[in-house]
Design a protein around this motif. Structure first.
Motif: not given
Lengths: 402, 228
Positions: A1, A5, A16, A314-315, A320, B82, B87, B89, B93-98, B106-107, B109-110, B118, B154
């Motif tokens: 990241m 990011d 939040r 997700l890796g 991180q 990665q 995956f 599920f 499993h989504l991040i609620p605030r995004l 996200v992948p 970004m990582l 992206r 994703r």
């Protein structure tokens, strides 16, 4: 990241949890603010003392009776005097060319009575030279007579507080007061003025030095204050005085010198220490803020187990994940530090406005150490919860187990 | 190519150890479509996590594209995960605030991909899945089927060689469930290996290769027949 990011990932978290974020930022801000503000007050006190000294004007040299190795510390508390320093000694040295003014002092407490009112007062026997040397100004009346060092003159100058306590609003000049076994006529009252070098001049009385010799029944001088006629002549004057006094004291070098510079540097180092200690005490509030950071980070890690597990699936590496949580703590620390600095500097401006005589000033080392401490606390206290997050088992975390 | 040799995994649950994987041997070829069935607690998910490098075997060997994963350190496993594994599920499993788009990103970004790149890649894949109009919605504004599509987007973003799906239709109604399955099968036909854990017999029987786990022991239900 990448750094940006981390920023974009974490800012929605703060949005939040606005109350939590604000409270944590406030805690850090208070910590940073108190460190800066308190050390600034300490620094202000140091500058205040420095100002007081320089307001005394020219270079001062103080002779204390007794031999004491000193770097300008406090005068000796108990006498190690082998031989008293007397008015005759002062008369022997007062002709030295570098001496501008010389004020011998005999000090003690005396019960001063006017009619049915009496007060125990620090009474100082001196000569008229004490007025310019200590920067004393008269509110009314006149100063000590010129012959104060040669004969007993029954006159007294009162501090403003003493005058008020003994005379109320009635005029004091010309009245007779009793001090011990003697009667003195009030010839002057000092102008109302604050403390000077820790001595409350409003609460004192000044009489001719010969009269003080009689009143306290001792020729021993408490100290002699010399105002030099030119700067940088301290060493020369000191040497001359030592020689003359030694001749008069059977060859014994039994006096000590304190110069204005040495007092000033002693005060300076004391005040710096006090300021640093006060700053360190204030830094405790930063430790408290650090504990809060740890607590909130633990809560955040617990609330975001799913997210942590997901990121790992997700890796994301453990590192991180750790960085995300430490980064969030450091973001809050940054916000808290900025707000704390703003609070501190507005506080300083307020003090300046409210109390213009007090030279309050933020010191760069205090500002830097406050912020560095805040960041160390932020990193240190978020480390444990962040490490816990980085070690979470992704599968269990996603299922919501611990 | 994925290869498991004598993989064992035992969980200490209470006093009796639970054998989740008991000497499992399995070879998965690129482009395979497998289903894993079995009663709950039999080790289905453990197998999936093992192949997904989220779990480590107690003993045995696991190769992904000829890389011996059992001897890698955690950071290397994360990297491999990665780049090779997607995956999906049961509970999305989504991040609620995004937003949907940000979740897909996200992948990338990582993996430190620049933002405009992206955005572009994520939008493309959302379009492919027919939900680009929902890109700026938060997860709470999306239906179950849409959520799973975002999750699939994703999972596919990093162009993985294998897609691991854990009960992908478990939280969906039958219509969006079959839509999701058809979508996954479409990507399988394009060459991605698909491995799906399910307890739905009908769903499991769609896969050419059917595996069964009972008490940690893996068995192949039928020999694979020609895929036409």
């Amino acid at each position: 990241m990448r750094l940006v990011d981390y920023w974009e990932f974490s800012v929605p978290v703060f949005k939040r949890h606005i109350p939590r974020t604000l409270l944590l930022t406030l805690a850090i801000a208070i910590g940073v603010c108190s460190v800066i503000l308190l050390t600034s007050l300490g620094e202000g006190a140091r500058r205040f003392i420095e100002q007081e000294f320089s307001s005394l004007g020219a270079d001062l040299l103080i002779i204390l009776p007794g031999k004491k190795e000193t770097q300008g510390g406090a005068p000796p508390i108990y006498g190690t005097t082998t031989r008293d320093l007397t008015l005759e000694d002062v008369q022997a040295i007062e002709h030295i060319s570098t001496i501008d003014k010389i004020a011998p002092i005999i000090a003690g407490t005396a019960l001063i009575t006017f009619q049915n009112r009496s007060r125990e007062v620090i009474t100082m026997g001196s000569t008229p030279a004490i007025f310019p040397i200590r920067d004393l100004t008269l509110g009314e009346g006149r100063a000590l007579p010129e012959n104060s060092s040669t004969q007993h003159v029954p006159v007294i100058v009162l501090g403003s507080k003493i005058k008020k306590e003994l005379f109320g609003n009635q005029s004091a000049v010309g009245e007779w007061v009793r001090a011990g076994d003697y009667r003195f006529r009030v010839i002057g009252v000092l102008e109302e003025r604050g403390e000077s070098l820790g001595l409350d001049l409003r609460d004192m009385a000044i009489i001719p030095v010969r009269s003080a010799e009689m009143l306290f029944n001792s020729p021993a001088l408490f100290r002699v204050i010399i105002q030099l006629s030119q700067s940088n002549s301290e060493a020369y004057t000191e040497q001359r005085i030592r020689k003359i006094i030694a001749e008069r004291h059977e060859g014994k070098d039994d006096i000590s010198f304190v110069s204005q510079d040495s007092i000033l540097s002693a005060f300076n180092s004391i005040m710096l220490t006090v300021t640093a200690v006060v700053g360190a005490i204030a830094a405790i509030s930063l430790v408290v803020a650090g504990v809060l950071i740890m607590n909130v980070t633990y809560i955040s890690v617990a609330q975001r187990r799913h997210e942590i597990g997901l990121l790992k699936a997700l890796g994301a590496t453990g590192l991180q994940v750790k960085r995300i949580f430490i980064g969030e703590a450091l973001l809050l620390t940054t916000a808290g530090s900025v707000i704390g600095m703003l609070l501190a500097f507005s506080g300083i401006e307020f003090v300046r406005w409210y109390w213009p005589d007090f030279p309050i000033a933020a010191t760069w080392w205090a500002v830097i150490s406050a912020i560095v401490t805040a960041f160390i606390m932020g990193a240190l206290f978020s480390w444990l919860p962040a490490a816990k997050a980085s070690k979470l088992d992704p599968i269990l975390a996603m299922r919501g187990f611990s | 190519m994925i290869l498991l040799k004598d993989v064992c995994k035992t969980y200490e649950l209470g006093e009796t150890p639970l054998k989740a994987l008991d000497h499992v041997n399995l070879s998965i070829n690129p482009g395979d479509y497998l289903s894993v069935m079995g009663p709950s607690g039999s080790g289905k998910s453990t197998l999936l996590n093992m192949i997904g490098l989220l779990d480590r075997p107690d003993s045995g060997e696991l190769y992904i594209n000829d890389i011996a994963t059992h001897s890698l350190i955690e950071e290397e496993r994360a990297k491999l995960r990665q780049n090779n594994i997607g995956f999906i599920f049961q509970s999305f499993h989504l991040i609620p605030r995004l937003t949907a788009l940000e979740n897909v990103e996200v992948p990338l970004m990582l993996s430190k991909t620049p933002k405009h790149e992206r955005r572009e890649q994520s939008m493309k894949i959302l379009e492919q899945l027919g939900i680009s109009s929902r890109a700026d919605h938060l997860p709470k504004q999306l239906s179950g089927g849409q959520l799973q599509r975002v999750a699939i987007a994703r999972a596919l973003l990093m162009k993985p060689s294998i897609l691991l799906a854990d009960e992908p239709t478990g939280n969906l109604d039958s219509r969006s469930g079959s839509e999701v399955i058809e979508l996954l099968e479409k990507f399988n036909q394009e060459g991605i290996t698909l491995m799906m854990v399910t307890h739905d017999v009908q769903l499991g029987s769609r896969a050419p290769r059917k595996l069964q786990i009972i008490d940690g022991k893996l068995s192949e239900v039928e020999k694979h027949h020609a895929f036409s």
